[in-house]
Motif scaffolding. Structure first.
Motif, PDB file in Angstrom:
ATOM      1  N   THR A  39       0.829  -1.201   0.000  1.00 27.81           N
ATOM      2  CA  THR A  39       0.000   0.000   0.000  1.00 27.81           C
ATOM      3  C   THR A  39       0.861   1.248   0.000  1.00 27.81           C
ATOM      4  OG1 THR A  39      -1.796   1.199   1.118  1.00 27.81           O
ATOM      5  CG2 THR A  39      -0.190   0.058   2.531  1.00 27.81           C
ATOM      6  N   ASP A  40       0.389   2.282  -0.675  1.00 27.82           N
ATOM      7  CA  ASP A  40       1.021   3.604  -0.595  1.00 27.82           C
ATOM      8  C   ASP A  40      -0.021   4.656  -0.223  1.00 27.82           C
ATOM      9  OD1 ASP A  40      -0.485   3.823  -2.870  1.00 27.82           O
ATOM     10  OD2 ASP A  40       1.191   4.244  -4.227  1.00 27.82           O
ATOM     11  N   GLY A  41      -1.206   4.181   0.222  1.00 28.85           N
ATOM     12  CA  GLY A  41      -2.266   5.096   0.628  1.00 28.85           C
ATOM     13  C   GLY A  41      -3.041   5.686  -0.518  1.00 28.85           C
ATOM     14  N   SER A  42      -2.767   5.258  -1.762  1.00 26.84           N
ATOM     15  CA  SER A  42      -3.448   5.820  -2.929  1.00 26.84           C
ATOM     16  C   SER A  42      -4.797   5.143  -3.165  1.00 26.84           C
ATOM     17  CB  SER A  42      -2.579   5.646  -4.177  1.00 26.84           C
ATOM     18  OG  SER A  42      -2.441   4.263  -4.488  1.00 26.84           O
ATOM     19  N   ALA A  49       7.704  11.965   8.695  1.00 27.43           N
ATOM     20  CA  ALA A  49       6.432  12.261   8.028  1.00 27.43           C
ATOM     21  C   ALA A  49       5.981  11.090   7.159  1.00 27.43           C
ATOM     22  CB  ALA A  49       6.571  13.532   7.191  1.00 27.43           C
ATOM     23  N   LEU A  50       6.924  10.501   6.421  1.00 30.59           N
ATOM     24  CA  LEU A  50       6.585   9.368   5.556  1.00 30.59           C
ATOM     25  C   LEU A  50       6.200   8.141   6.371  1.00 30.59           C
ATOM     26  CD1 LEU A  50       9.304   9.685   2.760  1.00 30.59           C
ATOM     27  CD2 LEU A  50       6.859  10.201   2.576  1.00 30.59           C
ATOM     28  N   GLU A  51       6.855   7.948   7.495  1.00 32.49           N
ATOM     29  CA  GLU A  51       6.505   6.807   8.339  1.00 32.49           C
ATOM     30  C   GLU A  51       5.117   6.982   8.951  1.00 32.49           C
ATOM     31  OE1 GLU A  51       9.750   6.329  11.034  1.00 32.49           O
ATOM     32  OE2 GLU A  51      10.911   5.108   9.618  1.00 32.49           O
ATOM     33  N   ARG A  52       4.780   8.226   9.309  1.00 32.30           N
ATOM     34  CA  ARG A  52       3.427   8.484   9.824  1.00 32.30           C
ATOM     35  C   ARG A  52       2.387   8.217   8.739  1.00 32.30           C
ATOM     36  NH1 ARG A  52       6.042  12.903  12.304  1.00 32.30           N
ATOM     37  NH2 ARG A  52       5.303  14.329  10.664  1.00 32.30           N
ATOM     38  N   ARG A  53       2.705   8.663   7.526  1.00 31.64           N
ATOM     39  CA  ARG A  53       1.792   8.392   6.414  1.00 31.64           C
ATOM     40  C   ARG A  53       1.654   6.887   6.195  1.00 31.64           C
ATOM     41  NH1 ARG A  53       3.446  10.787   0.724  1.00 31.64           N
ATOM     42  NH2 ARG A  53       2.762  12.735   1.699  1.00 31.64           N
ATOM     43  N   GLY A  54       2.787   6.188   6.309  1.00 33.80           N
ATOM     44  CA  GLY A  54       2.759   4.738   6.145  1.00 33.80           C
ATOM     45  C   GLY A  54       1.921   4.049   7.192  1.00 33.80           C
ATOM     46  N   GLU A  55       2.036   4.486   8.444  1.00 39.56           N
ATOM     47  CA  GLU A  55       1.228   3.885   9.516  1.00 39.56           C
ATOM     48  C   GLU A  55      -0.257   4.113   9.259  1.00 39.56           C
ATOM     49  OE1 GLU A  55       1.594   1.883  11.858  1.00 39.56           O
ATOM     50  OE2 GLU A  55       3.777   1.703  11.842  1.00 39.56           O
ATOM     51  N   GLY A  56      -0.584   5.302   8.742  1.00 36.86           N
ATOM     52  CA  GLY A  56      -1.981   5.570   8.425  1.00 36.86           C
ATOM     53  C   GLY A  56      -2.492   4.666   7.313  1.00 36.86           C
ATOM     54  N   VAL A  59       9.146   3.078   2.503  1.00 34.77           N
ATOM     55  CA  VAL A  59       9.654   4.444   2.573  1.00 34.77           C
ATOM     56  C   VAL A  59      10.930   4.482   1.743  1.00 34.77           C
ATOM     57  CG1 VAL A  59      10.584   6.254   4.044  1.00 34.77           C
ATOM     58  CG2 VAL A  59       8.662   4.853   4.845  1.00 34.77           C
ATOM     59  N   ASP A  60      10.853   5.153   0.596  1.00 30.73           N
ATOM     60  CA  ASP A  60      11.982   5.193  -0.319  1.00 30.73           C
ATOM     61  C   ASP A  60      12.915   6.341   0.062  1.00 30.73           C
ATOM     62  OD1 ASP A  60      13.753   4.948  -2.353  1.00 30.73           O
ATOM     63  OD2 ASP A  60      12.325   5.273  -3.981  1.00 30.73           O
ATOM     64  N   THR A  61      13.928   6.040   0.864  1.00 33.62           N
ATOM     65  CA  THR A  61      14.852   7.087   1.323  1.00 33.62           C
ATOM     66  C   THR A  61      15.723   7.613   0.185  1.00 33.62           C
ATOM     67  OG1 THR A  61      16.405   5.356   1.980  1.00 33.62           O
ATOM     68  CG2 THR A  61      14.939   6.208   3.677  1.00 33.62           C
ATOM     69  N   ASN A  62      15.810   6.883  -0.910  1.00 32.81           N
ATOM     70  CA  ASN A  62      16.591   7.348  -2.054  1.00 32.81           C
ATOM     71  C   ASN A  62      15.957   8.563  -2.723  1.00 32.81           C
ATOM     72  OD1 ASN A  62      18.534   5.311  -1.850  1.00 32.81           O
ATOM     73  ND2 ASN A  62      17.235   3.877  -2.983  1.00 32.81           N
ATOM     74  N   ALA A  63      14.659   8.770  -2.439  1.00 31.32           N
ATOM     75  CA  ALA A  63      13.956   9.886  -3.067  1.00 31.32           C
ATOM     76  C   ALA A  63      14.103  11.191  -2.295  1.00 31.32           C
ATOM     77  CB  ALA A  63      12.467   9.539  -3.209  1.00 31.32           C
ATOM     78  N   PHE A  64      14.793  11.151  -1.145  1.00 26.46           N
ATOM     79  CA  PHE A  64      14.930  12.354  -0.336  1.00 26.46           C
ATOM     80  C   PHE A  64      15.751  13.409  -1.083  1.00 26.46           C
ATOM     81  CE2 PHE A  64      14.486  10.290   4.142  1.00 26.46           C
ATOM     82  CZ  PHE A  64      13.223   9.846   3.768  1.00 26.46           C
ATOM     83  N   GLY A  65      15.301  14.632  -1.032  1.00 27.00           N
ATOM     84  CA  GLY A  65      16.060  15.741  -1.605  1.00 27.00           C
ATOM     85  C   GLY A  65      16.701  16.557  -0.495  1.00 27.00           C
ATOM     86  N   GLY A  66      17.354  17.659  -0.858  1.00 22.27           N
ATOM     87  CA  GLY A  66      18.040  18.454   0.137  1.00 22.27           C
ATOM     88  C   GLY A  66      17.234  19.609   0.674  1.00 22.27           C
ATOM     89  N   ALA A  67      15.958  19.717   0.265  1.00 27.34           N
ATOM     90  CA  ALA A  67      15.161  20.873   0.658  1.00 27.34           C
ATOM     91  C   ALA A  67      14.580  20.738   2.056  1.00 27.34           C
ATOM     92  CB  ALA A  67      14.026  21.079  -0.346  1.00 27.34           C
ATOM     93  N   ILE A 119       6.370  -1.455   7.974  1.00 31.38           N
ATOM     94  CA  ILE A 119       7.005  -0.414   7.170  1.00 31.38           C
ATOM     95  C   ILE A 119       8.444  -0.837   6.909  1.00 31.38           C
ATOM     96  CG2 ILE A 119       7.833   1.969   7.183  1.00 31.38           C
ATOM     97  CD1 ILE A 119       5.402   2.748   8.780  1.00 31.38           C
ATOM     98  N   ALA A 120       8.885  -0.660   5.674  1.00 28.16           N
ATOM     99  CA  ALA A 120      10.266  -1.000   5.319  1.00 28.16           C
ATOM    100  C   ALA A 120      10.872   0.135   4.514  1.00 28.16           C
ATOM    101  CB  ALA A 120      10.305  -2.298   4.518  1.00 28.16           C
ATOM    102  N   ASN A 121      12.159   0.320   4.629  1.00 34.93           N
ATOM    103  CA  ASN A 121      12.869   1.353   3.877  1.00 34.93           C
ATOM    104  C   ASN A 121      13.453   0.769   2.597  1.00 34.93           C
ATOM    105  OD1 ASN A 121      12.356   3.226   5.892  1.00 34.93           O
ATOM    106  ND2 ASN A 121      14.294   2.840   6.946  1.00 34.93           N
TER     107      ASN A 121
END
Length: 297
Positions: free
Chosen positions: A162-165, A209-216, A192-200, A236-238
C-alpha cells in the motif's frame, strides 16, 4: 458481485508460460467456483497475411489443441467447473481484452512469458499489453512460480502493498475479499523510499512524516481486514517500493501479491504503474494486478 470471482479467462498459446498461468487460473477457479474460459488467438496480420488457407487452418488447429489442453487440465482437476474454449483471429492482447469485456470476465490469468519470452526480466509483450490496457484484474504468473501440479498451488499468504493511494485501496478491497474466500493470511507493507529524499528538507523530519503516512495507510488496510474477520499483519520498510515488495514476498513465503496497477505516480488507465510493472518483472510470486477501473468486489 454476488461473488468476488464468477469467471476467469485463461489465454493460452500452449507455451510453458501459458500453462503456468493456467494452473493458477484453474486453482483459483476451483477455490471460487468460477466458470473457466480458455482463449487462444491466431495472430492476424504480419507474416500470417502471406499464409495460404491451409497454413492458417493448421495454426487454428494448433490453437484449438492449445485450448483443449487447458480444458482437459481443468476438467481433470475439478470436473464440476464449467469450461468454454474459443479460438479467434486477431491481435492477441486486443482479442483478450475484447473477450474479457464482451463476456464480463472477472479475472484474467496469464503467464508472463509466452512463446516470444526471452529472459526472466523481460515481460512477454502480450502480457504487458494486456496489463496496460484491460479494465479487468489480471493474475500475472511468472515462470518461476510454476508448480508441478495444480494441487500445489497455494493462496495461504496474500501480500497487499500500500502507498495510501486510491489504486492501492481498490486492490486492498480485492485482496481482502479474496482472503476471506480463500481463508488466507493478509500481509501489508508500506515502503519508505529514502533514495527519493532531496536536500530541501531535513531528512529525519521527512522520514518521520513518511513513516506516519505509512502507519496511516497500513491502519486502513488493518481495519478493513479486521472488519472482514481476516488475519492481518503490517509493516514499514525502507527502500525502493518494488525491491521492498519482492523481498518481503520472498522472505515471508507469500503465495500471492495483490496490488493496484496505479499508485501515487499513476497518470491514466492506459499506463501500467512503474512499481507494479517492476514487481511483475522481478518477482517469483504471482501478482494480481487490479486496475483503478475494476469493479469493487
Amino acid at each position: 458481485m454476488s461473488r468476488v470471482i464468477d469467471s476467469i479467462l485463461i489465454p493460452t498459446d500452449d507455451s510453458e508460460g501459458a500453462i503456468a498461468g493456467a494452473k493458477y487460473g484453474i486453482a483459483l477457479a476451483s477455490r471460487t467456483d468460477a466458470d473457466v474460459h480458455v482463449l487462444s488467438v491466431v495472430e492476424a496480420g504480419g507474416e500470417t497475411d502471406d499464409l495460404d488457407d491451409g497454413s492458417l487452418s493448421t495454426l487454428e488447429e494448433n490453437a484449438q489443441e492449445a485450448t483443449e489442453t487447458v480444458a482437459k487440465l481443468t476438467r481433470e482437476f475439478d470436473e464440476e467447473l464449467d469450461v468454454t474454449t474459443t479460438v479467434e483471429r486477431g491481435t492477441p492482447f486486443q482479442s483478450i481484452r475484447e473477450y474479457a469485456h464482451r463476456r464480463d470476465i472477472d479475472v484474467i490469468a496469464i503467464g508472463t512469458k509466452g512463446r516470444s519470452g526471452l529472459e526472466r526480466v523481460l515481460l512477454g509483450s502480450v502480457t504487458e499489453n494486456v496489463l496496460r490496457t484491460v479494465r479487468t484484474p489480471v493474475l500475472a504468473v511468472p515462470p518461476d512460480a510454476d508448480v508441478a501440479a495444480i494441487d500445489d498451488v497455494a493462496f495461504d499468504d496474500v501480500l497487499l502493498p500500500t502507498d495510501g493511494s486510491d489504486g492501492a485501496a481498490i486492490a486492498a478491497e480485492w485482496g481482502i475479499a479474496l482472503a476471506t474466500l480463500l481463508d488466507s493470511m493478509v500481509h501489508s507493507v508500506y515502503s519508505v523510499d529514502t533514495n527519493a529524499f532531496g536536500g530541501a528538507q531535513d531528512p529525519s523530519e521527512l522520514l518521520d512524516a513518511l513513516e506516519r503516512r505509512g502507519e496511516g495507510a497500513l491502519e486502513t488496510v488493518r481495519e478493513r481486514a479486521r472488519s472482514a474477520d481476516v488475519s492481518v499483519s503490517g509493516s514499514i520498510a525502507n527502500g525502493a517500493p518494488a525491491t521492498v515488495i519482492t523481498e518481503y514476498a520472498t522472505d515471508n513465503d507469500v503465495d500471492l501479491i495483490v496490488m493496484g496497477t496505479h499508485g501515487r505516480t499513476g497518470i491514466g488507465q492506459w499506463f501500467l504503474g512503474s512499481v507494479t510493472e517492476n514487481v511483475v518483472r522481478q518477482t517469483e510470486v504471482p501478482v494480481l494486478c487490479v486496475p483503478v477501473s475494476a469493479a469493487s468486489p
